[in-house]
Design a protein around this motif. Sequence first.
Motif, PDB file in Angstrom:
ATOM      1  N   ALA A   6     -41.747  -8.071 -62.405  1.00 51.05           N
ATOM      2  CA  ALA A   6     -41.648  -7.825 -63.720  1.00 51.05           C
ATOM      3  C   ALA A   6     -43.690  -8.516 -64.523  1.00 51.05           C
ATOM      4  O   ALA A   6     -43.025  -7.380 -65.178  1.00 51.05           O
ATOM      5  N   ALA A  57     -45.708  -5.518 -64.056  1.00 52.05           N
ATOM      6  CA  ALA A  57     -45.532  -4.427 -64.792  1.00 52.05           C
ATOM      7  C   ALA A  57     -45.539  -4.523 -66.227  1.00 52.05           C
ATOM      8  O   ALA A  57     -45.740  -3.558 -67.003  1.00 52.05           O
ATOM      9  N   ARG A  58     -45.182  -5.724 -67.367  1.00 55.30           N
ATOM     10  CA  ARG A  58     -45.943  -5.940 -68.269  1.00 55.30           C
ATOM     11  C   ARG A  58     -47.429  -5.803 -68.483  1.00 55.30           C
ATOM     12  O   ARG A  58     -48.015  -5.609 -69.973  1.00 55.30           O
ATOM     13  N   GLU A 101     -43.809  -1.465 -60.096  1.00 54.09           N
ATOM     14  CA  GLU A 101     -43.400  -2.383 -60.276  1.00 54.09           C
ATOM     15  C   GLU A 101     -41.823  -2.912 -60.743  1.00 54.09           C
ATOM     16  O   GLU A 101     -40.954  -2.626 -60.597  1.00 54.09           O
ATOM     17  N   LEU A 102     -41.746  -1.259 -61.318  1.00 51.65           N
ATOM     18  CA  LEU A 102     -40.492  -1.517 -62.564  1.00 51.65           C
ATOM     19  C   LEU A 102     -39.546  -0.720 -61.478  1.00 51.65           C
ATOM     20  O   LEU A 102     -38.070  -1.620 -61.276  1.00 51.65           O
ATOM     21  N   ASP A 103     -39.939   0.380 -60.647  1.00 54.37           N
ATOM     22  CA  ASP A 103     -38.542   0.506 -59.485  1.00 54.37           C
ATOM     23  C   ASP A 103     -38.325  -0.360 -59.217  1.00 54.37           C
ATOM     24  O   ASP A 103     -37.038  -0.596 -58.154  1.00 54.37           O
ATOM     25  N   ILE A 109     -35.516  -3.232 -60.923  1.00 56.92           N
ATOM     26  CA  ILE A 109     -34.764  -2.301 -60.831  1.00 56.92           C
ATOM     27  C   ILE A 109     -33.958  -2.231 -60.075  1.00 56.92           C
ATOM     28  O   ILE A 109     -32.528  -2.130 -59.737  1.00 56.92           O
ATOM     29  N   MET A 130     -37.363  -4.728 -68.519  1.00 56.67           N
ATOM     30  CA  MET A 130     -36.998  -3.734 -67.679  1.00 56.67           C
ATOM     31  C   MET A 130     -36.931  -2.070 -67.073  1.00 56.67           C
ATOM     32  O   MET A 130     -37.565  -1.012 -67.210  1.00 56.67           O
ATOM     33  N   TYR A 131     -34.997  -2.009 -67.848  1.00 56.79           N
ATOM     34  CA  TYR A 131     -34.822  -0.465 -68.239  1.00 56.79           C
ATOM     35  C   TYR A 131     -35.751   0.359 -68.637  1.00 56.79           C
ATOM     36  O   TYR A 131     -36.179   1.257 -69.472  1.00 56.79           O
ATOM     37  N   THR A 168     -38.840  -0.644 -70.899  1.00 58.82           N
ATOM     38  CA  THR A 168     -39.756   0.032 -70.266  1.00 58.82           C
ATOM     39  C   THR A 168     -40.394   1.170 -69.724  1.00 58.82           C
ATOM     40  O   THR A 168     -41.241   1.935 -69.763  1.00 58.82           O
ATOM     41  N   ARG A 169     -39.434   1.218 -68.750  1.00 57.05           N
ATOM     42  CA  ARG A 169     -39.262   2.352 -67.654  1.00 57.05           C
ATOM     43  C   ARG A 169     -38.841   3.820 -68.350  1.00 57.05           C
ATOM     44  O   ARG A 169     -39.373   4.660 -67.800  1.00 57.05           O
ATOM     45  N   ASP A 178     -32.279   5.117 -67.536  1.00 51.47           N
ATOM     46  CA  ASP A 178     -32.303   4.629 -68.097  1.00 51.47           C
ATOM     47  C   ASP A 178     -31.932   4.180 -69.202  1.00 51.47           C
ATOM     48  O   ASP A 178     -31.551   2.752 -69.368  1.00 51.47           O
TER      49      ASP A 178
END
Length: 537
Positions: A245, A248-249, A263-265, A268, A435-436, A438-439, A455
């Motif tokens: 996470a 991802a940031r 990373e988000l995938d 999540i 996370m959702y 951002t994705r 999402d």
Amino acid sequence: MKYIKIYILITLSLWATSCDNEDFFEATNPPENPWLNLSEFEKAAAGAYWGGLRSGWDNIIGGPRLVKTCQSDIARLLPGTSANIPFSEMYNRTSDFEIDKTTNAFRNAYRMITIANSGLDFINDNDGNPYPSIGESDIQNNLRRIEGELYFIRGYAYYMLSTIHLPAYNPDGSNDSEKILPIRTQFDDNLDGAKSPELGTVEDIYSLMISDFTTAKGLLPERFDAALHHASYAEGRANRFAASAMLARVYFMIGMDTEALTELDYVIDENGGDYDLSEDPIEAFNHDDESRGKEVVWYAYYADPVKSSGNTLELTSMTLQSYTATNGGLTWPDGYARITWNQFALSYDALQRVGWMVDPENGDYTITEEALEDKRFLQLYKKLEPYNPDPEADPSVYETVYSQVTTPVVWSDKYYRGKTTGFKTNIPLIRLAEMYLTRSLLRLRNGNTAGATSDLNMIRNRAGIGDLETAITEDDIHNERIKELAFEGDRTDYLRSAKLDIPPGDRSISAVPYNDASLVWQLPQRELDLNSSYQSN
């Protein structure tokens, strides 16, 4: 023993430059290594967490969240306010002036870095294994895991520093023109090293963060296993999903969309059911025991029964209820406890923009039907009617502290909401909802409209307001993110990562670009004076 007390393992001051001679580092009888066995080495990680997440008025959670929220467009400074904090400097983005909130964050970040480096040096100085008698299971599940935590903590400390003291990353330009932050990747045990660390550019710091979080991800387990891990790893400690996470940031901040989406995938879609949005929004914020909300990937563990006191108190300036609240702060007088010095509420601009208030700019403060159907508004925010001087007035309905408040105000009510006691309530640091969202944005920007909509609808359905009824736009995502993450220190970071202007909010000014200098806070003067690298830079 299930819980371990957190000790500082480094007695050397963070700024060893305060000592004026080498003798400080030359003890006649140098202290022996305190980590005599693997169980003792657990304190290296625990101490590094403690270095920044410790309770009180000075830690790496409260100050940065306060600054990054209050300088954004979503915060409203109450009229006629006064308090012993730099509220005007934060709200007006007087970033060329040193304030205690950013200075404390700087000190706490480097405390975490110093302690983490000490543990990492100990491993490296012993060829990767200071305890040759331990078995392979302990090497992989505890020693390597502790090492991963130390890399994670160092990366997190630099991440927090980057959001306060570094210019926004420019994916299309130069990020190495100025050396700004000290790069400390080893524990300096001599005066020259302590007072003259290498200074890093924006590019250097982001590269270090990516390296640290990538290493941490490779070393950390996905989850706690009581049969394999030290018992203290069960609560509030980083795992592989937390490291992913954070990657991802960082990738989002520097415009590496493909890497961020990977990373988000993972966080999540591949978490094995550990994290989901099946619970009400309040469940991320009301745990004052060993448990966590289902969406919480990483949290600051203030419910530890070993510690006599706990929580980050700087958040009191921007939340409705006090750490003295009990029973979830649900009703007055049975648990609800209003803070009497809070100053920052949700801006009228944000309330109208997200569709929660009709037209406050023109005097219509009516809460909309959509807001009254939204679990987030109902559970994590509270509207107070204007000041009521009646001593019997219900403080959960009326403003009873500030007589100058003559219009309705919507407050954040996310903090100190523990089911038993506010003081021991854990604070989520990474939530699946982020996370959702951002994705969703990155999917939309990269042509995956169906994925972006899916999402966003995950977030909306958890909030009880149903699927988006029109074709998705970036504004839909931006507004949903305000509703979801306001007052969690996200807003400024998000706008800088998404390369969006910072709106004025309720201020009578114009929007400023995401890379505006007013969002970069001055380094502590003490560091500039005592760190000789700045004089030669």
